[in-house]
Motif scaffolding. Structure first.
Motif, short mmCIF file in Angstrom:
data_model
loop_
_atom_site.label_atom_id
_atom_site.label_comp_id
_atom_site.label_asym_id
_atom_site.label_seq_id
_atom_site.Cartn_x
_atom_site.Cartn_y
_atom_site.Cartn_z
N UNK A 135 -93.20 -104.68 -8.63
CA UNK A 135 -92.39 -105.82 -8.49
C UNK A 135 -91.69 -106.09 -9.95
N UNK A 136 -91.92 -105.28 -10.98
CA UNK A 136 -91.17 -105.13 -12.19
C UNK A 136 -91.73 -103.96 -12.83
N UNK A 137 -91.21 -103.46 -13.84
CA UNK A 137 -91.49 -102.26 -14.95
C UNK A 137 -92.97 -102.80 -15.54
N UNK A 138 -93.73 -101.67 -15.36
CA UNK A 138 -95.16 -102.04 -16.09
C UNK A 138 -95.26 -102.75 -17.27
N UNK A 139 -94.48 -102.28 -18.14
CA UNK A 139 -94.11 -102.94 -19.47
C UNK A 139 -93.91 -104.48 -19.40
#
Lengths: 212, 212
Positions: free
Chosen positions: B160-164
């Motif tokens: 759902x979003x970048x890991x960071x």
DNA sequence: ATAATATATGAACCCAGCTTCACCGTCAAT
DNA sequence: ATTGACGGTGAAGCTGGGTTCATATATTAT
């Protein structure tokens, strides 16, 4: 050297004293903030004379820094370890959340100082200003909570948590992203598109194939 | 009174000057923190003599407080308004996220001060300590990001979003909850059960009936 | 017991920086 | 031109509090 077993009596004493000074300083700093604490005060609380403190530390700033470094180390260490334990990613995350909570709760004074450094603290002015701003902020947060509440009532939203906690969550995420942007405006811009942030709340992270 | 239309020339001048002092002070405070800014410095930056500042404000603290109050008002007003506009709850949230971002980006100095008050500030010590702690913190955050990355690779998590960004999100939420606990340990305890926090990430807020 | 050494003490020193105030310069009114 | 009022000025005063150091006390060695 008589370090055969460990440390000489003298050395152990010194170390303990150092810790006592740290403890006293920590209490005071956490309570009133660096600038509102005098070295004399620290000395008094630690039951030493001022001069003695200067046998341990070059100056006030260095005392503060040593203290902070030591404590921050511990916390970060614990957090790293938490992420290494646990079989799957879900377990690791659970460990992390738990550890961050407990290692902070364990000694609240450090929390205050830690957050002061990473996310800030009230360097207090006997606080009428502070309270006012908090109150305003809280009012906005309440309004935000109402939005979540209505959304849930309308069945537009799933009740994955209490409305107020959702409000806290959204504000926290926004603040987190703003910090990212503040630190490095080029690399991490605050997302132009609000959905980038909202999707994190809207969409479930957990792949539901295993569940459904 | 010649207020027929508004303010006398004198009064307008005074008001403008007041704003100029605010602007100068804001820059400095945001940059170095309240305690590391001298009144002389503010005067210099504002191109006034110290004495003049004291014609406008009783003392340094009062200058700071007036400044903060004025700015905080603006932001909170904007946020409240954002929540009132928009047809449905989703739209309101979008407005809110957008407004909080833009009203802050508009003038970064206020952001720093605002966050200083609501979530804290770096009262900077020429910053080697600060940088070190940040670096440590960043390392932990990276590790956390890796956990999210692996989870996504294993299809345990939806991307759902970048890991960071997920790492930033989780940390932000935890911090938000910790603050809640810090402020009122009795009423809002930091959840014993990590799932309370994790569920917010794991489960989607948006009811998917309308989508699916 | 006495000397030698290490450690603790806190009054005094000193200075950064907030605040004051006696003195200008400017401008409007006379 | 002269006067008065008002805003601006910045050197000097004052103080809180960080730092020092001569002295006192404790510890160890002889």
């Amino acid at each position: 050297m008589k370090q055969s077993q460990k440390l000489s009596r003298r050395e152990r004493d010194k170390l303990r004293q150092r810790q006592e000074i740290f403890a006293a300083a920590l209490e005071l700093f956490a309570e009133k903030g660096y600038h509102n604490v005098s070295v004399n005060e620290i000395a008094e609380r630690a039951e030493f004379a001022v001069g003695t403190l200067y046998k341990f530390f070059d100056n006030k700033e260095s005392l503060y820094k040593s203290l902070m470094r030591e404590r921050a180390d511990r916390v970060h260490q614990a957090l790293s370890k938490a992420l290494e334990e646990g079989d799957d990613e879900i377990e690791k995350l659970r460990n992390y959340v738990r550890t961050k909570g407990s290692s902070f709760k364990e000694d609240a004074p450090v929390v205050r100082l830690y957050l002061a450094e990473t996310r800030g603290v009230n360097f207090n002015f006997e606080d009428d200003l502070h309270n006012d701003i908090r109150k305003q902020y809280e009012k906005v947060q309440q309004k935000l909570a109402v939005v979540f509440k209505h959304g849930i009532q309308k069945k537009l939203f799933n009740k994955i948590a209490e409305p107020y906690l959702l409000a806290v969550t959204l504000n926290s995420i926004i603040t987190g992203f703003l910090f990212l942007w503040l630190e490095q405006p080029e690399e991490n811009m605050y997302p132009e598109n609000p959905n980038t942030i909202l999707d994190i709340l809207f969409k479930g992270l957990l792949a539901d194939s295993p569940n459904a």
